[in-house]
Design an enzyme around this catalytic site. Structure first.
Site, PDB file in Angstrom:
ATOM      1  CE  LYS A  48       3.216 -18.072   1.836  1.00  0.00           C
ATOM      2  NZ  LYS A  48       2.504 -19.310   2.218  1.00  0.00           N
ATOM      3  CE1 TYR A  79      -3.016  -3.049   0.348  1.00  0.00           C
ATOM      4  CE2 TYR A  79      -4.376  -1.554   1.611  1.00  0.00           C
ATOM      5  CZ  TYR A  79      -4.220  -2.748   0.935  1.00  0.00           C
ATOM      6  OH  TYR A  79      -5.261  -3.628   0.837  1.00  0.00           O
ATOM      7  CG  ASP A  89      -7.371  -4.025   3.357  1.00  0.00           C
ATOM      8  OD1 ASP A  89      -8.463  -3.923   3.950  1.00  0.00           O
ATOM      9  OD2 ASP A  89      -7.159  -3.531   2.234  1.00  0.00           O
ATOM     10  CG  ASP A 138      -0.417 -20.117   3.826  1.00  0.00           C
ATOM     11  OD1 ASP A 138       0.299 -19.595   4.690  1.00  0.00           O
ATOM     12  OD2 ASP A 138       0.013 -20.977   3.035  1.00  0.00           O
TER      13      ASP A 138
END
Length: 366
Positions: free
Chosen positions: A192, A125, A250, A226
């Protein structure tokens, strides 16, 4: 009773309706607020040449605290989101989104109680992008090849994902301080890092370093994003406070809202060291704007967060209890909640829901 001056940015779309409803509900608590209204949104472009006029930003700076309704981001216009612009301009590095079950709201679970802490200033972002076929994109593709970093297809658009130690430490520390202040037991860092070793990896490394300072006060663990999403859907009670880099936060905040009944009841805040802007998580829903169909709960609960922030704890508690009571009663609920609960009962308008909530708050105060 202290008087507070708060900047109100009504927004557009359903924001005009939800903002008006929020003002009515806050007034019912008896708290003394003077609203300074400021403009933002697509309608400002013709008038000011920007969806976020400088005088609106100055109004937030002047009063330190603002609440805003949903604002439409013009698609394909070259103007960036007002939400993103406010966060960057005012250095609102924390996106705070509590997730709490409301009985009667149609949530998948009845006892979700967790807090999303999302880093707000960087990650994808940051807005560092290179258009396909641009000179910048071609130079970056060549640079990556020259450095042996990897091959990028020549017809690619490119977005850069910066994760800094500074921003990571700020957001993780905020999450731990929030946990201590509010009696929370655990902070989970979602990432991640197994794939993005120099961005998410730095975030995780920094989180582990900060966590050591809170040993004995707050438990810490981490989840690959995940696996986190799977665990959250299966066992939301495993989590308490969760801290994320920007993009994952988000996405996960909307997922969490879905566990509790949807975005119509999801409040949020963007907080920095000097300023705070409170807002509903959902969008401006132009398809139902002006039809008196909107659910104002998210903005009303955002106002409760705002009242906590300015020290009006009793008024904030009145709003939350009022919302719980109106939803539990089930008589005056908007169409989105009727759909979420698969109810055949008639839906009420935004104004009818608001009046029911005002009546309930006044009953609680009596």
């Amino acid at each position: 009773m202290a008087k507070h001056t708060i900047t109100l940015i009504p927004g557009d779309g359903i924001g005009l309706e939800t903002s008006a409803a929020m003002q009515q509900v806050v007034a019912a608590t008896g708290v003394d607020i003077e609203w300074e209204t400021a403009e933002a949104g697509a309608a400002c472009i013709e008038k000011y040449g920007t969806p976020l006029p400088e005088q609106t930003v100055e109004a937030v700076r002047r009063n330190k605290v603002a609440i805003k309704g949903p604002i439409t981001t013009p698609v394909g216009s070259g103007f960036r989101s007002v939400n993103v612009a406010l966060r960057k301009t005012l250095e609102l590095y924390v996106c705070l989104r509590p997730v709490l079950s409301i009985p009667g709201a149609g949530g998948r679970y009845e006892d979700v109680d967790l807090v999303i802490v999302r880093e707000n200033s960087e990650d994808l972002y940051a807005g560092i992008e290179f258009e396909k076929d641009s000179e910048g994109a071609q130079r970056l593709i060549q640079f990556c090849e020259d450095e042996g970093a990897g091959t990028i297809r020549p017809d690619s658009g490119i977005s850069i994902k910066p994760i800094s130690e500074t921003a990571s430490e700020n957001i993780v520390r905020y999450a731990f301080d929030y946990a201590v202040k509010h009696g929370r037991k655990k902070v989970t860092a979602a990432h991640k890092a197994n794939i993005m070793k120099h961005s998410d990896g730095l975030f995780l490394q920094t989180a582990r370093k900060v966590a050591k300072e809170y040993e004995g006060q707050v438990e810490f663990n981490d989840n690959i994003i995940d696996a986190f999403c799977m665990n959250l859907v299966m066992n939301p009670d495993w989590f308490d406070v969760i801290v994320f880099p920007n993009l994952y936060g988000d996405i996960a905040s909307d997922l969490c809202a879905g566990l509790c009944g949807g975005l119509g009841i999801a409040p949020g805040a963007n907080i920095g060291k000097e300023y705070a802007v409170f807002e509903a998580v959902h969008g401006s829903a132009p398809d139902i704007a002006g039809k008196n169909l909107a659910n104002p709960t998210a903005q009303i609960l955002s106002a409760a967060m705002m009242l906590d922030h300015i020290g009006e704890l009793e008024a904030a508690a009145l709003i939350r209890q009022g919302v719980r009571n109106v939803y539990a009663d089930g008589t005056n609920l908007t169409a989105d909640i009727r759909r979420a609960t698969n109810s055949d009962a008639p839906a009420v308008s935004c104004t009818d829901f608001t009046q029911a909530l005002v009546d309930e708050i006044e009953r609680l105060r009596a």
